[in-house]
Design an enzyme around this catalytic site. Structure first.
Site, PDB file in Angstrom:
ATOM      1  N   SER A  46       0.796  -1.097   0.039  1.00  0.00           N
ATOM      2  CA  SER A  46       0.044   0.059   0.050  1.00  0.00           C
ATOM      3  C   SER A  46       0.942   1.321   0.073  1.00  0.00           C
ATOM      4  O   SER A  46       1.535   1.544  -0.843  1.00  0.00           O
ATOM      5  CB  SER A  46      -0.978  -0.040   1.106  1.00  0.00           C
ATOM      6  OG  SER A  46      -2.075   0.625   1.054  1.00  0.00           O
ATOM      7  N   ASP A  93      -9.402  -5.068  -5.245  1.00  0.00           N
ATOM      8  CA  ASP A  93      -8.931  -4.015  -4.440  1.00  0.00           C
ATOM      9  C   ASP A  93      -9.803  -2.674  -4.707  1.00  0.00           C
ATOM     10  O   ASP A  93      -9.525  -2.019  -5.496  1.00  0.00           O
ATOM     11  CB  ASP A  93      -7.358  -3.803  -4.612  1.00  0.00           C
ATOM     12  CG  ASP A  93      -6.889  -3.135  -3.422  1.00  0.00           C
ATOM     13  OD1 ASP A  93      -7.488  -2.197  -2.943  1.00  0.00           O
ATOM     14  OD2 ASP A  93      -5.728  -3.136  -3.279  1.00  0.00           O
ATOM     15  N   HIS A 150      -7.810  -5.677  -0.728  1.00  0.00           N
ATOM     16  CA  HIS A 150      -6.593  -5.004  -0.337  1.00  0.00           C
ATOM     17  C   HIS A 150      -5.816  -6.005   0.614  1.00  0.00           C
ATOM     18  O   HIS A 150      -5.794  -5.586   1.986  1.00  0.00           O
ATOM     19  CB  HIS A 150      -6.746  -3.582   0.414  1.00  0.00           C
ATOM     20  CG  HIS A 150      -5.854  -2.696   0.580  1.00  0.00           C
ATOM     21  ND1 HIS A 150      -5.084  -2.264  -0.964  1.00  0.00           N
ATOM     22  CD2 HIS A 150      -4.975  -2.164   1.548  1.00  0.00           C
ATOM     23  CE1 HIS A 150      -4.049  -1.358  -0.389  1.00  0.00           C
ATOM     24  NE2 HIS A 150      -3.971  -1.330   0.914  1.00  0.00           N
TER      25      HIS A 150
END
Length: 654
Positions: free
Chosen positions: A201, A307, A338
C-alpha cells in the site's frame, strides 16, 4: 500448494556455515571438480545474535522549516557474522509511515524498542526469514512519522526522498548519524549497497516512487497493492473517489512532533489538491508513471483484482509504462481485495519472494527469470500462469451496446447499435444493485448483455468505455462496470477481511526471539456463492469531457462524449455465462455524487467498450455464436454485499 513450515533448528554458526556450503556447492558436479553457483540462500546465520542498530539519515530537505535538514530514522537488523568475515551483504528495505501509528500486516504489528533505542520487534516476517539467510533488513520511518524529523507530504518529494536518501546512504552517497540530533556519523560499511524495496500500500507506493527516481543501487522493488499516481487514488477523471484529501492521510500518520510543526505543509496538502478534481502541479509531483523511463530496478508486482482501496488502475498503468520501457517484471494477481499475499498464498509467496531476492540481490541463477511472468488466481486458492502478461494474442476489441426489447435491458456485441437509453443518478445505489437487477428495467442504470457464451472468454488488461450522454443538469458523474453473469464461488472481497478469514493457529517463517516472533496467524479463503461478479470498473465526471485534467460546468441538453478508464484485470467469463456492460451514475461508496441529480440520455450509436480480449474480435464472435437467447430473467441476482467504504486509508488493514 501446501504450506511449507519454516521452523528453524539452530546450530553453531560455524557448523551451520559449513553445512550450507556443503549443500550449496557439493552437488554431484561439484564433487567432480566443477564448481557451481548456489541456487538458494540458506539460514546459516544467527538471528538471536544479529546486530540491531539505528541510524538517522540526512534527507537534505527541511520539510518542517526548523532551519535544519530532516533526518529519517532507519532501524537495521543484520547478521553479525558476514561483517566479522569481511563480507558485505545486500539489503531488503520497507519504508513506511505506519510503524508507530497503525501497524503493519494482518496483526497490525508496531516497531518496539529496547532501552537503548534499538528495534526489538520489527513488523512482518522479512527480518526473521531473510536475516539468517544473509540479508540485512531495514525499516525506514518516513519523514514526519515515528522517530523521523520533517513532515508527511503524502507521496511527494519528502516521502520519496525519505527512502531514496537511505538507498544513497547504503551506497556511500549520503550521510547518516548515530543519533537523531548528534554529530557522530555512521557509515554502512557492512553492505554492498544492493537494495530491494518491499511493502504494501503506502509502503509499496514509496517503492514505486523511489524506483521512478532511477536511484543507483536499487536493484528490485516488490510493490504490494501500491499507488502509481496519487491523483488516481483520490479522483477518476474529476470524479472524487473519497470525501477527503491528502491532508486527512497526513493527519492520520503524523507523529506528535510533526503535528506541532507541520501546519504549513498541511495547508499545502489542502491547497494543492482541490476538491474540484482538477489536476495541479501537486499531482504531477506525485505521478510516478510519467517517470517509468527512469526505472533501473526490476519489479515484482502483486495486487488484488478486487482491491477497492488502491484500485487496480494503479497497477495497470504502472505495468504498461514499465513494459514500454523494457523493465524486467513479474506479477501476481489475486481475487482478494487489499490483502498481502502472505495472507492469501503464504507458502508459495515466501518461496517465490525468497527466490526473487536471491536472484535479484545475490545473483543466484535459480531460474525464476525463466518462469511464467504472471500468476493469476482463477478461483479461491486455484491459480494459473501466463508466460507473459497480458498474454500473447490479446487484442483490444470494440464491443457495442444496443437496445433490447425493454428499456435499459439491451444487448452487447460487435455491431454498432442505435437509439438511446436514459439513466437517472441515484446515489443510494451501487454496482451491486445494478448488477442484481440486470434483467429488470430500472431508472438508475442501463445494462447490455451478450448471448450466453459457447466458449470461455478471457479479458486481460485495461479496458475503456466511451459514452456519449446528454445531461439535464450542470453536473453529472458516470460509472461503467463489466460483469460476469453466471453462478460462481469467489473470494468474498466485500467482507471485512476482503477475501480472507484469519484463524487462531500460527505458522512460523524464520527465526524468533523473545521480542520478535516469526509465527503469524494463519488464514483461509473467505468464499461466497454468487450469481454474478463485477470484475472491472471505471468512473468519471462528465465535466471532464474535454480534458482529463480540468472539468467545466455542463450545458443541460447538450451531448458530451467522454472515455472512462476501467480498472485492469484478468478475468475469464466461462462458457454458459454472459458478459455484461452497465452504464450508470454515482457508484455508491466508490465515488462521491455530483452536486445535482441528473438524468442522462445515452446515445448508443456513439457509445462503446474497448476491452482486451485474448483472441480479439474473432474469439468474441466465436464465443457468442450460439442462438439468440431470451433476455435476462427479471429476477434479483445474488452478489457480494455493497462495496465497503470502511478502508479509506492505504494500508490500514495491513
Amino acid at each position: 500448494m501446501p504450506i511449507r513450515m519454516r521452523f528453524t533448528t539452530w546450530r553453531p554458526p560455524a557448523a551451520a556455515a559449513v553445512a550450507a556450503l556443503m549443500a550449496a556447492f557439493l552437488t554431484p558436479a561439484a564433487a567432480h571438480g566443477a564448481p557451481q553457483k548456489p541456487r538458494e540462500s540458506q539460514p546459516v546465520y544467527s538471528y538471536a545474535n544479529a546486530v540491531r542498530e539505528a541510524v538517522w539519515v540526512d534527507t537534505g530537505l527541511d520539510g518542517d522549516g526548523d532551519g535544519k535538514t530532516d533526518r529519517v530514522a532507519v532501524d537495521i537488523v543484520r547478521p553479525r557474522e558476514p561483517a566479522q568475515q569481511g563480507r558485505k551483504i545486500p539489503v531488503i528495505m520497507d519504508a513506511s509511515p505506519y510503524y508507530s501509528c497503525c501497524g503493519r500486516g494482518n496483526e497490525s504489528q508496531l516497531k518496539t524498542y529496547d532501552a537503548k533505542g534499538h528495534v526489538v520487534q520489527m513488523p512482518l516476517f522479512y527480518d526473521n526469514y531473510f536475516v539468517p539467510r544473509g540479508y540485512a533488513f531495514v525499516g525506514v520511518d518516513l519523514t514526519g512519522t515515528n522517530r523521523s524529523d520533517g513532515c508527511v507530504d503524502v507521496g511527494g518529494r519528502s516521502d520519496v526522498q525519505s527512502a531514496k536518501a537511505v538507498v544513497d546512504w547504503l551506497n556511500g552517497r549520503a550521510r547518516a548519524y548515530t543519533t537523531r540530533a548528534g554529530t557522530r556519523t555512521a557509515k554502512a560499511t557492512w553492505t554492498n549497497g544492493k537494495t530491494g524495496m518491499i511493502g504494501k500500500s503506502w509502503d509499496a507506493t514509496i517503492a514505486n516512487g523511489v524506483a521512478a527516481t532511477g536511484v543507483k543501487g536499487l536493484k528490485t522493488i516488490v510493490p504490494i497493492s501500491g499507488i502509481s499516481s496519487w491523483y488516481d487514488y483520490y479522483f477518476a477523471k474529476g470524479a472524487p473517489l473519497y470525501d477527503s484529501g491528502p491532508d486527512g492521510l497526513s493527519n492520520y500518520v503524523d507523529s506528535p512532533d510533526a503535528q506541532a510543526k507541520c501546519a504549513a505543509v498541511q495547508q499545502k496538502l489542502v491547497d494543492g489538491a482541490p476538491r474540484t478534481g482538477d489536476w495541479t502541479p501537486f499531482w504531477t509531483e506525485r505521478d510516478y508513471v510519467k517517470d517509468a523511463g527512469k526505472v533501473r530496478a526490476s519489479v515484482f508486482l502483486t495486487h488484488g483484482m478486487q482491491d477497492l482501496n488502491v484500485r487496480t488502475k494503479h497497477f495497470g498503468q504502472w505495468w504498461d509504462a514499465l513494459a514500454e520501457n523494457g523493465v524486467h517484471r513479474k506479477i501476481w494477481l489475486s481475487q482478494t481485495g487489499h490483502v498481502d499475499p502472505f495472507d492469501f498464498r503464504r507458502g508459495a509467496w515466501v518461496d517465490t519472494l525468497h527466490r526473487w531476492f536471491d536472484h535479484e540481490l545475490l545473483g543466484y541463477d535459480n531460474g525464476i527469470d525463466r518462469e511464467p511472468m504472471a500468476d493469476i488466481e482463477r478461483h479461491p486458492d486455484q491459480w494459473g500462469t501466463s508466460r507473459v502478461w497480458p498474454p500473447s494474442g490479446t487484442h483490444t476489441t470494440t464491443l457495442r451496446p444496443d437496445r433490447g426489447t425493454q428499456a435499459g435491458v439491451g444487448t452487447l456485441g460487435l455491431t454498432k447499435g442505435d437509439g438511446t437509453e436514459t439513466v437517472t443518478d441515484n446515489p443510494q445505489l451501487s454496482e451491486t444493485d445494478w448488477a442484481a437487477k440486470i434483467g429488470t428495467p430500472t431508472p438508475d442504470k442501463a445494462g447490455f448483455v451478450t448471448r450466453p457464451l459457447t466458449h470461455d472468454l478471457r479479458l486481460s488488461g485495461s479496458s475503456t468505455v466511451t459514452v456519449t450522454a446528454t445531461p439535464t443538469t450542470p453536473t453529472a458523474h458516470l460509472s461503467a462496470v463489466l460483469v460476469d453473469l453466471g453462478p460462481d464461488t469467489i473470494r468474498d472481497y466485500a467482507d471485512g477481511g476482503e477475501g480472507i478469514t484469519t484463524l487462531t493457529d500460527r505458522s512460523c517463517w524464520g527465526a524468533s526471539t523473545a521480542g520478535d516472533s516469526a509465527c503469524f496467524k494463519t488464514t483461509q479463503a473467505k468464499k461466497t456463492a454468487v450469481d454474478y461478479t463485477v470484475f472491472s470498473r471505471g468512473w468519471a465526471d462528465l465535466g471532464n469531457y474535454a480534458s482529463d485534467r480540468k472539468g467545466v460546468p455542463l450545458t443541460p441538453g447538450k451531448a458530451y462524449t467522454i472515455t472512462l478508464d476501467l480498472a485492469a484485470t484478468d478475468h475469464v467469463v466461462p462458457a454458459g455465462h454472459r458478459l455484461a456492460l452497465i452504464v450508470a451514475g454515482t457508484d455508491k461508496d466508490l465515488i462521491d455524487p455530483p452536486a445535482d441529480k441528473p438524468t442522462l440520455t445515452v446515445d448508443l450509436s456513439r457509445t462503446q467498450a474497448r476491452v482486451p480480449l485474448v483472441g480479439g474480435a474473432a474469439a468474441f464472435a466465436n464465443a457468442t455464436s450460439g442462438k439468440p437467447p431470451a433476455a435476462p430473467a427479471a429476477t434479483t441476482l445474488k452478489g457480494v454485499r455493497d462495496p465497503s467504504a470502511a478502508h479509506r486509508i492505504p494500508g490500514e488493514a495491513g
